[in-house]
Design an enzyme around this catalytic site. Sequence first.
Site, PDB file in Angstrom:
ATOM      1  N   LYS A  40       5.985  -9.440 -20.827  1.00 31.04           N
ATOM      2  CA  LYS A  40       5.702  -8.013 -20.614  1.00 31.04           C
ATOM      3  C   LYS A  40       5.749  -7.669 -19.130  1.00 31.04           C
ATOM      4  O   LYS A  40       5.647  -8.561 -18.274  1.00 31.04           O
ATOM      5  CB  LYS A  40       4.342  -7.658 -21.219  1.00 31.04           C
ATOM      6  CG  LYS A  40       3.170  -8.405 -20.616  1.00 31.04           C
ATOM      7  CD  LYS A  40       1.911  -8.231 -21.470  1.00 31.04           C
ATOM      8  CE  LYS A  40       0.760  -9.010 -20.892  1.00 31.04           C
ATOM      9  NZ  LYS A  40      -0.436  -8.942 -21.762  1.00 31.04           N
ATOM     10  N   TYR A 260      -2.446   3.135  11.554  1.00 31.02           N
ATOM     11  CA  TYR A 260      -3.089   4.421  11.288  1.00 31.02           C
ATOM     12  C   TYR A 260      -4.597   4.345  11.526  1.00 31.02           C
ATOM     13  O   TYR A 260      -5.259   3.389  11.122  1.00 31.02           O
ATOM     14  CB  TYR A 260      -2.851   4.829   9.826  1.00 31.02           C
ATOM     15  CG  TYR A 260      -1.463   5.368   9.563  1.00 31.02           C
ATOM     16  CD1 TYR A 260      -0.974   6.487  10.238  1.00 31.02           C
ATOM     17  CD2 TYR A 260      -0.636   4.746   8.632  1.00 31.02           C
ATOM     18  CE1 TYR A 260       0.301   6.980   9.979  1.00 31.02           C
ATOM     19  CE2 TYR A 260       0.634   5.233   8.356  1.00 31.02           C
ATOM     20  CZ  TYR A 260       1.096   6.357   9.039  1.00 31.02           C
ATOM     21  OH  TYR A 260       2.345   6.829   8.778  1.00 31.02           O
TER      22      TYR A 260
END
Length: 364
Positions: A40, A260
């Site tokens: 999956k 940042y």
Amino acid sequence: MTATDLTSYAILDIDLGAIVANWRALRAAHGGRPTAGVLKADAYGLGAAHVAPALHAAGCRHFFVAHLEEAVAIRPLLPESLLAVLNGPLPGTEPDYLVHGIDPVLGSLPDIARWTALARATGRALPALLHVDTGLARVGLDPDEVRALRDTPDMMHGVAPRYVMTHLAAADVPDDPANRAQLQRFDAACALFPSLPRSLANSAGIFLGADFRSDLARPGAALYGVNPTPGLANPMRPVLRLRARVLQVRDVAAGDTVGYNGTWRAARPSRIAAVGVGYADGFPRALSNRGIACFDGAPIPLVGRVSMDLTAYDVTDHKAIGPGDWLELIGPHRDLTAVADAAGTSAYEILTNLGRRYQRIWHG
Ligand SMILES: *Cc1c(COP(=O)(O)O)cnc(C)c1O
């Protein structure tokens, strides 16, 4: 391949031979009994289209995905194999299962009713798996519903169940009493359908002991190198390496900040290397000021915030590092579990978020 042949910022090397070796080791740990491959989420981010044929060539004949579309995509790669969809059939998709030879995992009475309706319409019995909930409480039949099925055979008319399955909630915590409680509930449910084969263990469940063996184990994560025995040495081979190219190296003065909002400040004159990987690549922002990369076996601290497309490392102590060099962000020297721990998440989440922008190279 040399670095100059490469055009990407980051490379994900995937060792298919190690995935196959892990599958063989899991089958051995499961007492040599049938052992599926769970593919999956694009084989946990590593490429179902590559992993599926590798496992098939090694003799694996049982496969699981979560969505019908995932199954349809790999069905042609898996001749003469069971391929089942764990999430169950969405209403209206049942005919697609038939067309492609994909087995639904039926986890509710409405799922079963729709499958029997299709069986009536086609005039033959249709294969499926029955999912019994034993404590995870997500999808699956309750004990009462299982009893109703046994007592009212018409409810199952036209369903040819291949397996009764359940899924463990805490297999990664071996002493959790939930494991044995689930086993008892599963035994009780299976006793109502004594002729049907059973499917129980996920990766960690395989290591819970002989009582947790069944007719089909369903490992996913351990195939891809995730430790199925947390707290003990990892018995699985590492499967992937994520390496990122250094784009620039710059000098910053003591007191300067990086990234940042200036969350990292240089305590000394420092050299900062930027790599082109960020949270848009599924590289966790939670690794800001916490991550560690590896260069030539040495740890390299991640500094400042992980941003969308770029991340900075402090290479002050590694004068040799320059543009074009590769830092290992995950791999044999930078264990997936350690990365997940540093990010406060699971190795599963790191794997399934591995970015679409990485250049994937499959080996073996
Ligand atoms: C994902 C999944 C598995 C595989 O679990 P791992 O812990 O990755 O081995 C097995 N069974 C079901 C029902 C699943 O959803």
